[in-house]
Each structure stands twice: as C-alpha cells, then as structure tokens.
Scaffold this motif. Structure first.
Motif, short mmCIF file in Angstrom:
data_model
loop_
_atom_site.label_atom_id
_atom_site.label_comp_id
_atom_site.label_asym_id
_atom_site.label_seq_id
_atom_site.Cartn_x
_atom_site.Cartn_y
_atom_site.Cartn_z
N VAL A 1 77.41 34.17 -26.41
CA VAL A 1 77.60 33.36 -27.62
C VAL A 1 78.43 32.13 -27.27
CG1 VAL A 1 78.47 33.26 -29.97
CG2 VAL A 1 77.50 35.39 -29.11
N LEU A 2 77.97 30.97 -27.72
CA LEU A 2 78.73 29.72 -27.61
C LEU A 2 79.24 29.33 -28.99
CD1 LEU A 2 76.43 27.54 -25.30
CD2 LEU A 2 78.32 29.03 -24.63
N ALA A 3 80.42 28.75 -29.02
CA ALA A 3 80.90 28.17 -30.27
C ALA A 3 79.99 27.01 -30.66
CB ALA A 3 82.34 27.66 -30.10
N PRO A 4 79.78 26.77 -31.95
CA PRO A 4 78.88 25.68 -32.36
C PRO A 4 79.28 24.33 -31.77
CG PRO A 4 79.39 27.10 -34.22
CD PRO A 4 80.26 27.56 -33.09
N GLU A 5 80.59 24.14 -31.51
CA GLU A 5 81.06 22.84 -31.00
C GLU A 5 80.99 22.74 -29.47
OE1 GLU A 5 83.25 24.32 -34.60
OE2 GLU A 5 82.99 25.08 -32.56
N HIS A 6 80.57 23.80 -28.79
CA HIS A 6 80.59 23.81 -27.33
C HIS A 6 79.73 22.68 -26.76
CE1 HIS A 6 80.55 25.21 -23.21
NE2 HIS A 6 81.38 26.21 -23.52
N PRO A 7 80.26 21.89 -25.81
CA PRO A 7 79.49 20.74 -25.29
C PRO A 7 78.21 21.12 -24.55
CG PRO A 7 81.54 21.09 -24.04
CD PRO A 7 81.62 21.97 -25.24
N LEU A 8 78.12 22.36 -24.06
CA LEU A 8 76.91 22.77 -23.34
C LEU A 8 75.73 23.04 -24.25
CD1 LEU A 8 77.97 25.18 -20.44
CD2 LEU A 8 76.95 22.90 -20.26
N VAL A 9 75.98 23.19 -25.55
CA VAL A 9 74.89 23.55 -26.47
C VAL A 9 73.76 22.53 -26.38
CG1 VAL A 9 74.24 23.87 -28.88
CG2 VAL A 9 76.39 24.85 -28.03
N ASP A 10 74.08 21.26 -26.49
CA ASP A 10 73.04 20.23 -26.46
C ASP A 10 72.30 20.21 -25.12
OD1 ASP A 10 73.51 19.29 -29.04
OD2 ASP A 10 75.14 18.00 -28.37
N GLU A 11 73.01 20.58 -24.05
CA GLU A 11 72.43 20.51 -22.72
C GLU A 11 71.41 21.62 -22.46
OE1 GLU A 11 74.14 20.58 -18.12
OE2 GLU A 11 75.46 19.97 -19.77
N ILE A 12 71.63 22.79 -23.05
CA ILE A 12 70.76 23.93 -22.70
C ILE A 12 69.65 24.19 -23.71
CG2 ILE A 12 72.65 25.03 -21.44
CD1 ILE A 12 72.92 27.02 -23.77
N VAL A 13 69.71 23.55 -24.89
CA VAL A 13 68.70 23.84 -25.92
C VAL A 13 67.36 23.23 -25.51
CG1 VAL A 13 68.02 23.40 -28.30
CG2 VAL A 13 70.39 24.00 -27.78
N PRO A 14 66.27 24.06 -25.41
CA PRO A 14 64.95 23.53 -25.04
C PRO A 14 64.23 22.93 -26.26
CG PRO A 14 64.82 25.90 -25.34
CD PRO A 14 66.27 25.52 -25.56
N GLU A 15 63.08 22.33 -25.98
CA GLU A 15 62.31 21.69 -27.06
C GLU A 15 61.59 22.73 -27.91
OE1 GLU A 15 62.33 18.54 -27.91
OE2 GLU A 15 63.79 18.15 -26.31
N ARG A 16 61.17 23.87 -27.28
CA ARG A 16 60.36 24.85 -28.00
C ARG A 16 60.97 26.24 -27.86
NH1 ARG A 16 56.63 21.77 -25.29
NH2 ARG A 16 56.45 23.34 -23.63
N PRO B 1 64.23 25.16 -31.57
CA PRO B 1 65.65 25.49 -31.32
C PRO B 1 66.60 24.40 -31.77
CG PRO B 1 64.30 26.08 -29.41
CD PRO B 1 63.40 25.32 -30.34
N ARG B 2 66.21 23.13 -31.55
CA ARG B 2 67.12 22.03 -31.93
C ARG B 2 67.34 22.00 -33.43
NH1 ARG B 2 68.87 19.26 -27.91
NH2 ARG B 2 67.66 19.07 -25.97
N GLU B 3 66.29 22.21 -34.19
CA GLU B 3 66.45 22.23 -35.65
C GLU B 3 67.35 23.40 -36.07
OE1 GLU B 3 62.68 22.28 -37.61
OE2 GLU B 3 61.93 20.53 -36.50
N ALA B 4 67.14 24.56 -35.45
CA ALA B 4 67.94 25.74 -35.80
C ALA B 4 69.41 25.52 -35.49
CB ALA B 4 67.42 26.96 -35.03
#
Length: 958
Positions: A339-354, A370-373
């Motif tokens: 689990v990552l915190a919502p503010e974690h900087p890695l979130v944007d880096e690891i989220v795929p397109e589908r 995933p990005r919308e979620a």
C-alpha cells in the motif's frame, strides 16, 4: 468541596467603614490599600531585581552565589485577560521564589508574553486594527492583572515576542540554524561554511562525484541547501482554500474541515520551510534521562519521537523500487500486497494506462482506467484529516494497476493506494502482512486478498490477525528458512539475508518528522531570507531586524472553498515595495524577493528564557557569562545538562513546545553560543482550575455567574432550568471567574492563599467562589491577633511563650519549610492555620509574644506577601521582609517529651494513656493495663495478647 461559580449567595469580606465595623479591621478595602502600597514600594525600590554577573545589571561578587532561575510558561495575551486558572502556576513559582530569597538564594523570576498569534490577526482582518495595537493593549491589561497579584518579578526583564528587538534575535537564531548542518560523525551541528570547505578540499565527495570547483555556484548552493538544518521542501500540508492558509493538524476536525469556518481541507504537497529536527532525534530521546521531569512527560516525548529498530526493504516494481520500513522483517513471507499513501511520489510513476487482464472489480473503484481510479481516490483522501484516516475503521483503497516483487519469495503482489497509510510516517509505503496486522487483515478481507500466517498462533487461537510472539511458519525459500525461529532470531536472520542480497538493511526509524516551519500569516516573525532565481539566500546579521510592513488588508487571499488546485498567497506578498528589494549581498546590487511566509508562533517560545537573562544586550542575544551563571551546568550534579532550575506550566505543552525549544537550544549549544545543553533541567506541570458550567435546553452554555441555585439544589438562568456539568474553566464554557473580581472582593492575598490551599501544585482542583471566604477569615484572625482593630496598634508583647506554644511553633516551622521546598503549599497553609488557632486560643485576650508573632509573619510571607509586609512594618521593622532569614526550627522543641497512645480492646478504642516518649514497649503495656477504663473492661480477666505499636497505639485482645 463545592465547585460553585454562581452568584447564589457568596459571602463578602467586611470592608472598613461599614456601620459598626472597627476602623482597622482587615477587609477588602484595607487589603487593597495595603497591597497597592507594597506593590508600589517593591517597584520603586526594585526589591526583586536580580543582578547579573556582567552587563548593565552586573554586580561584583555575583558569580559564586547560590542562584535559582524560576520560569513560568509565558502566556498569550488574549483580549479576554486572565481568569483564576491562569495564575495558578504563576503564584506557585512566586511562593517558591519568595521562600528561596528568604533562605539566601539569588532568584531570577520574570514574566513575558508569547504575543504573536492568530486571534490578534483575525481581529485585524475584521476591524482593520493593526495587530500590534491590539497585542500591546492586551499586554498592558495582563501586566496590570499580574501586578495586582503581588508577583515578585523582575519587571525589567519582561519581553514580548512581538517586540522588534526580540524578534531581531529570533531572526538571528534562524540564521544560525539555516547556516548549519548536522555532522553525523561528530554528532553535532556545525557551520555550513565548514561543510563547504570539506567539499572544496575534496574531503567529502559531492552527490554526483564531480569536484566542487567543477560545480557552478547555483549547483553548489543546491548541494549545500540539501544539508541545511532549515530548508525548503515539498511537504504534505493541510491546505484550506476557504481560509487561504495552511492549517496545523490540530486546526482540522476529524471530518476533514477547518475548525474555524468549517471549510473543506485538502492534503496538498506545497513548498514549505522545514527544520531538520529529525537530525536530533537520538539526542532528544537520550537526554531525557538527564532531566528532572515527570516520567509521563518523558514518555510522551519518547512516543512522539518514536524511535524503532527494523529493516528498510526494497520491492522492485516496473523499473523502480518501493522502499518500506518495517519493524517486523520476519513476516516478509506473509506480505501479500503493498500500500502506498495517496500522496506518495511513486504513485504517478508506476500507474499504467490500462488495467491488467482479469483484475478484480473490487480493486478498481468502478473506474475505467487505473489513472482515473487513483485520481478520484486521491481527491477523496485529500478531504480527510490525518486523524480521520487513522481512525476510520472502514478500509478503502484502489489498485494502482502495478505489481511489486516480494524480495524473499519472488511473488508478484498488487500495489494499492489507501488512505490508512500516511505519507508523514515511515516511507509512506507499507508491505501488508494481513496474518500479523489487523488493519491489513481488514483490508485483505475487503478486497479478497490472500492471507498467509508467518507466526504460529497459540493452540486454540480463533482470532484474526495474530500479533503476538511465536515460532515462524511458512517462511522459507531455497536459501533461508526462518521456520521454527522466535521473532527476535527471525528478524536478525532475515535482515542479514536481505543485506547480503542488496534488498535491504537494518535501520533505525523515527516517527518524528521534520518541523513544518512556515505559515501564510501576517502576524509572525518575517524570515530573514531573500530569493533570487536559484533559491533562498540568508541576509547578513547587519540587515536585521527585518520588520513587518504595514498593510491595508491583513487576510491571506481566499478561494472557492472547494477549489483544491489553488496556492497560498500570504498577506505579505501584497506589500510589493517591501517584497521587491535591491540589496548588495556580496555580488553588487541586485534585485531580490523577500520570503513572504512568516514563522510559526513556536519560534519565539523556543528561546525566550535566554532573553530574560539579558534583554538590554543589543550586541548579542545573551551574554555568555550571564547565560553560564543562570543556566550553566552544575559541576556538583552528575551529568547535569544545565538549564532553567524550575519550569512550571501546563501539560498541554508536553510535546511540541518542549521538543522545539530543546531542539533550538541544542543547535545553539553545538555552535558554541550556549554553555547549557538543555533549556529546562526541571519541569513541573501545574494542575487546572476546574469549575461547574451550565447549559440550557439547546445545549448552549450560559454565564455561570448568572445561574441561581434554589433551596432544592435546582439551577436556573433567567428563570429557565439549566443543566450543570463540570470541566476546565474557560471562556468557551462561560464559567470564567477573574482574579480582578476576587481581588476586589477579598484582596490579592486572600486569592493567592485560596488558590494555593486547594491542593498540591500539580493537582487539578475545583474552584468555589463560596469557599474563598475561608482563606479571608484566616487572614482576618491573624490580623486580629497582632493588630488592635480599633486603634491600629500592635497587640504583641515581650512575654516569653509557654513551652507548648514553642513546641507547636517549631513543629510548624519545620513542617512549613519542608512543604515550601516540596511545593506542598496547601499543607503549609494548613500548618499556619493550626498555629494561628493555637495563638487565638492561648493569647487572644492578652496579646501574642513577639518571639512567636514574628516567625508567623515571616512564614506567611511567601503565600500572602502584602499582609506579611504590613505586619512586619507594624512590628517595628523599616525594611522589606523579602530578604529576611526564614525561621529555622529549634531542634530541642521537635523532640516530644510524652506520647499519647490510644488503647484498643478487641479493635475498639476504649481509652488513652500518656507515657514518656522514651518508654519501652513493656512500660507502655504496663501503663495501658493499669488504666482505669481498661482495668474495668477487663474486670480481672487476663488479656490473651497485648500488641504495642511504638508511637501509635496499644491493642489489647481479650
């Protein structure tokens, strides 16, 4: 004791001039005259001025004196003024200070004001009145209220954090911190110039390995900024667009809204000034053992810092790594998701397109990608406070679409975003082990994730997550097996294996985060910082103080309360002529932009005890010789850290104020500015004054002083029934009683005596206006014993007191000395009442012997200084008693000649017998059995047993 604050029928003190009242009776009017006269005299003669070893108040021979530095947590000067709860600690330290002066100690006791704060700024926003005007008016009122209590302060030393000369030195201290770094090898702060020299000399490698000379000056500045103890960083904050400011956690409700105005609050990453307090975490914990503080306060500080030993573990994911800190690396084989915190900087880096194929619908939040979620979940989490996120039992989250690899078994485990993980704690990421953590268990059940136990629960266990000790299970791969090992052994084994694989290492982690140090306010200390295109630059000391400019509008820019994508615009940013400045800072005249945030209210309170020592010094924040005398280490005390000798204040400041002040003090010590390592060597938390409050049918509080109690114990306000409740006295509960009222009704000495009589200093105690009259009557009886109410002449004689009086007097002297030293003022007062009652009984009609009257007056002086000074003068002394020697008991009279034994027969007291104090047990037994009542009860029978408890009782069993 009742806790009444109502106006039902409080008994007033007699006032001189009433029909039939003797002209010299001690009442409110005479008390007021006496108190004003002595307060004026103390001020005129500088009675409580404490000398320094150097500077304008320097006196020869001061060094070597037995000194005591007493300190109260200084108050915020609110518009409401003091209520009777505020002076509780102030009077307590004053009593001790007066007692110590009478015992030959050199005492420093001063009072200032923690004067920056939001209320004055809010008033300025509403009315346009400059906060300084409001603040200075409030300080003037506070000073008048404190003066009427007869507090023995050295008024020359009073400061306010809003004084320009004071905050000049607050800014100077900030520069010392900004221009420092923490050397972990030397375990201390050092000037940043020494770090730069190490880089330049090649003793320390640069982050990218280039020589220091190859870096441009902006690159060099960026490297140094990464080491500074004060720095600018992106930090998750509570952003409230509706108020236009960042809020502290304490200002946000559990519903994620502002306490003031009830606006939505969003978690945002914003650039903020930070202080690297985490560098001092170990010293802040370890040095608690050197302090004479309540153990409960030490525990609160240790828990806040939260030192824990564990492992840093790296989980590979899509070309990067997620780092987690865990105190239970032995459970790694049971990590089935992350689990990552919502503010974690890695979130944007690891989220795929589908979404990956076959994703569980429970994981997607109903979103198409995933990005919308993640975006929708982040928006929802941003509206919650940290407290709400921690305490919310309903587990929510969304799958990021990415999988991490568990380094111990190669399993691909899903990575979620969930708000029960906070960015401000640990790394902002966790490995979830549902078999050993209940929160993880609940989340796993909610989202259908696997659960693997790695610690064997005891036989018969039917619970869910098991958090106890036990042998490891399900914890093996081809290279290592933890199975069968206990928790401690398993931790060590897996940590060593991780280190060998480069997948982790043993670390010490802290719950403490760096200190968020900037506020989007007007009424605070301006930062001594300007900005150019490359970052922040410290102003030279000769540019201080940086003064606050006058503004037409003191409020920050506010926005649509729902618009989270906005930025703070502090009030100072509108002072264009002040913000944009041309200066020569060593590179010729250039244009710079001033920092427009201000420091938090904590800043001034971090160092004010040092300024009390030397407030007239315009060259230094404190003279080293003066600081060493008042706060330096005592070589007679093992491992003494130095500091204030006694600090008294409320337990509500147990963590933040004390922690921040300790941090600043240690930095200044490291840099060689101070001889003491700690600001407060001894701490006492005074209790609260509590009182009844009353609510009407709507649940709204009504003024307690307007509530009436009838003969049946029912309470009404304006004829309507109200409900009685009990709590801390305060403005919000409308149950405030002011010291002004009590001084007007009875006099300050009565008020002081009552507050000190109601319990030990550390205990909270009930307030009852009705009971104050008891303290007043005691003072009237003392006055009547020593002064003729009709003529005003003294009633003392030169007669020798009888032996019984001398015994009581000396016993009281010994007891009162012990009580004052132990801060047990309530029992000291009780002993003085006992002595005066004896004098009334024995000498009420003939006059009290001078040899008893004078010690009584001297013993009263710390508690009730005005009446004591007046009586001392009437007894023929022309100097203040403030420095008169405190009475010392004559040991001859402390030894009892006889002892009275109660005699119990089968557990019931039947008689008493008096025997010589040195009687043996056999002699006591003979005297008891020879007693007439005992002999009659025994009626010739022999007792089965006689038990003598020496000095206490005789028990006869028949």
């Amino acid at each position: 004791m009742s806790t009444d604050t109502t106006a039902a029928a409080p008994e007033r003190a007699e006032t001189a001039g009433n029909d039939g009242t003797p002209p010299f009776r001690y009442g409110a009017a005479l008390a007021a005259q006496i108190e004003r006269r002595w307060q004026d005299r103390w001020e005129r003669e500088g009675t409580f001025h404490a000398p320094n070893p150097a500077g304008p108040w320097g006196e020869p021979g001061v060094v070597g004196r037995d000194k005591v530095y007493l300190l109260d947590m200084f108050p915020y000067p609110s518009g409401a003024g003091l209520h009777v709860g505020h002076p509780l600690g102030f009077i307590g330290t004053d009593v001790l200070g007066r007692y110590l002066r009478m015992n030959g100690r050199t005492v420093l006791h001063a009072m200032g004001f923690d004067a920056f704060g939001l209320p004055a700024e809010q008033y300025a926003v509403q009315t346009g009145t400059h906060p300084r005007k409001t603040t200075e008016e409030n300080i003037k009122r506070y000073k008048a209220q404190l003066r009427q209590l007869g507090l023995a302060h050295d008024e020359r030393r009073s400061v306010a954090t809003t004084d320009v000369e004071f905050y000049r030195w607050t800014q100077w201290i900030f520069l010392q911190i900004f221009n420092s770094w923490y050397d972990e090898e030397q375990n201390k702060a050092r000037p940043i110039s020494e770090l730069e020299a190490e880089f330049a000399q090649g003793k320390r490698p640069t982050p990218d390995g280039r020589a220091w000379s190859e870096l441009t000056r902006p690159e060099q500045r960026a490297v140094l900024d990464g080491y500074r103890l004060a720095y600018v960083s992106e930090a998750p904050v509570n952003w409230c667009p509706g108020l236009g400011t960042v809020l502290a956690n304490e200002e946000v409700t559990a519903e994620g809204r502002s306490e003031r105005g009830n606006f939505p609050v969003f978690r945002r990453n914003l650039k903020q000034w930070m202080m690297r307090i985490t560098a001092y975490a170990d010293r802040l914990i370890d040095d608690l053992d050197r302090l004479d503080w309540p153990e409960s306060i030490k525990t609160m500080q240790r828990n806040w810092i939260g030192r824990s030993e564990g492992a840093q573990v790296r989980f590979p994911v899509d070309g990067t790594e997620i780092e987690v800190f865990t105190t239970r690396p032995d459970t790694l084989f049971g990590a089935t998701y992350m689990v990552l915190a919502p503010e974690h900087p890695l979130v944007d880096e690891i989220v795929p397109e589908r979404w990956p194929d076959g994703v569980d619908e429970r994981w997607t939040g109903g979103a198409a990608t995933p990005r919308e979620a993640v975006s929708a979940y982040r928006d929802a989490a941003a509206r919650k406070s940290e407290l709400d996120r921690q305490e919310n039992k309903e587990k929510t989250g969304v799958f990021t679409g990415a999988y991490a690899t568990n380094p111990v078994n190669g399993e691909h485990i899903p990575v979620f975003v969930a708000d029960y993980v906070l960015m401000g704690y640990g790394t902002g990421a966790i490995m979830a082990v549902p078999g050993q953590d209940q929160r993880d268990w609940d989340f796993a059940k909610e989202f259908g994730l696997p659960i693997v136990r790695t610690v064997q629960p005891p036989e018969g266990w039917d619970g869910e997550a098991y958090t106890g000790d036990g042998p490891a299970i399900n914890s093996a791969n081809d290279e290592i097996s933890l199975n069968g090992l206990g928790v401690a052994e398993a931790k060590q084994a897996i940590t060593e294996w991780l280190a060998g694989k480069g997948a982790g290492e043993a670390v010490v982690q802290y719950k403490l985060r760096d200190w968020l140090f900037s506020r989007q306010r007007y009424w605070g200390e301006p930062f001594p910082i300007v900005w150019d295109e490359h970052g922040p630059i410290a102003l030279p000391p000769d540019h201080l103080p940086v003064e606050l400019p006058d503004l037409e509008n003191y409020s920050p820019k506010t926005y649509d309360p729902e618009d989270a994508d906005t930025e703070p615009e502090p009030p100072l940013s509108r002072a264009k002529d002040w913000v944009e400045v041309e200066l020569d800072l060593g590179e010729g005249r250039k244009r710079y932009r001033r920092e427009t945030n201000t420091m938090p209210q904590w800043a001034g309170s971090c160092w004010y005890p040092l300024r009390y020592l030397d407030p007239e010094n315009h060259e230094r924040f404190v003279d080293p010789e003066v600081e060493k005398f008042w706060m330096g280490k005592d070589p007679s005390r093992p491992d003494d850290p130095g500091g204030v000798d006694l600090y008294v204040g409320g337990v509500e400041h147990a963590v933040l104020h004390l922690l921040y002040a300790r941090f600043w003090h240690k930095v200044l010590y490291d840099l060689g500015h101070l001889s003491s390592e700690e600001p407060f060597r001894r701490l006492v938390n005074q209790g609260y004054i509590q009182a009844y409050a009353y609510t009407d049918a709507r649940g709204a509080y009504v003024p307690a002083e307007e509530v009436v109690e009838d003969e049946h114990g029912r309470f009404t306000w304006n004829g309507q029934p109200v409900r009685q409740e009990y709590g801390k006295m305060g403005k919000s509960l409308k149950n405030v009683v002011t010291p002004d009222e009590m001084c007007e009704r009875y006099g300050a000495d009565t008020f002081r005596l009552y507050e000190m009589s109601t319990g030990p200093l550390e205990a909270s105690r009930p307030w009852s206006t009705r009971d104050v009259i008891g303290s007043h009557r005691f003072l009237q009886r003392v006055w009547r014993n020593l002064v003729d109410e009709h003529t005003g002449e003294t009633r003392v004689t030169d007669a020798e007191p009888d032996t019984e009086t001398l015994r009581i007097l000396n016993r009281v002297i010994a007891g009162v000395r012990s009580d004052y030293e132990g801060l047990r003022y309530n029992t000291a007062a009780a002993k003085l009442i006992e002595l005066n009652n004896h004098l009334t009984k024995v000498y009420g009609s003939v006059g009290v012997p001078r040899s008893v009257a004078e010690p009584l007056v001297l013993m009263m002086a710390p508690l009730t200084p005005h009446i004591a000074e007046e009586l001392w003068a009437k007894l023929g002394h022309d100097t203040t008693l403030a420095y008169q020697p405190f009475p010392v008991a004559d040991e001859r009279y402390l030894v009892a000649e006889t002892v009275e034994y109660p005699i119990q027969i089968n557990g019931k007291v039947r008689s008493r017998v008096t025997v010589p104090a040195d009687a043996t047990n056999e002699q006591v037994e003979q005297a008891a059995l020879a007693d007439e009542k005992v002999a009659a009860t025994l009626d010739g029978r022999s007792p089965r047993k006689v038990i003598v408890v020496p000095g206490r009782l005789v028990n006869v069993v028949v």
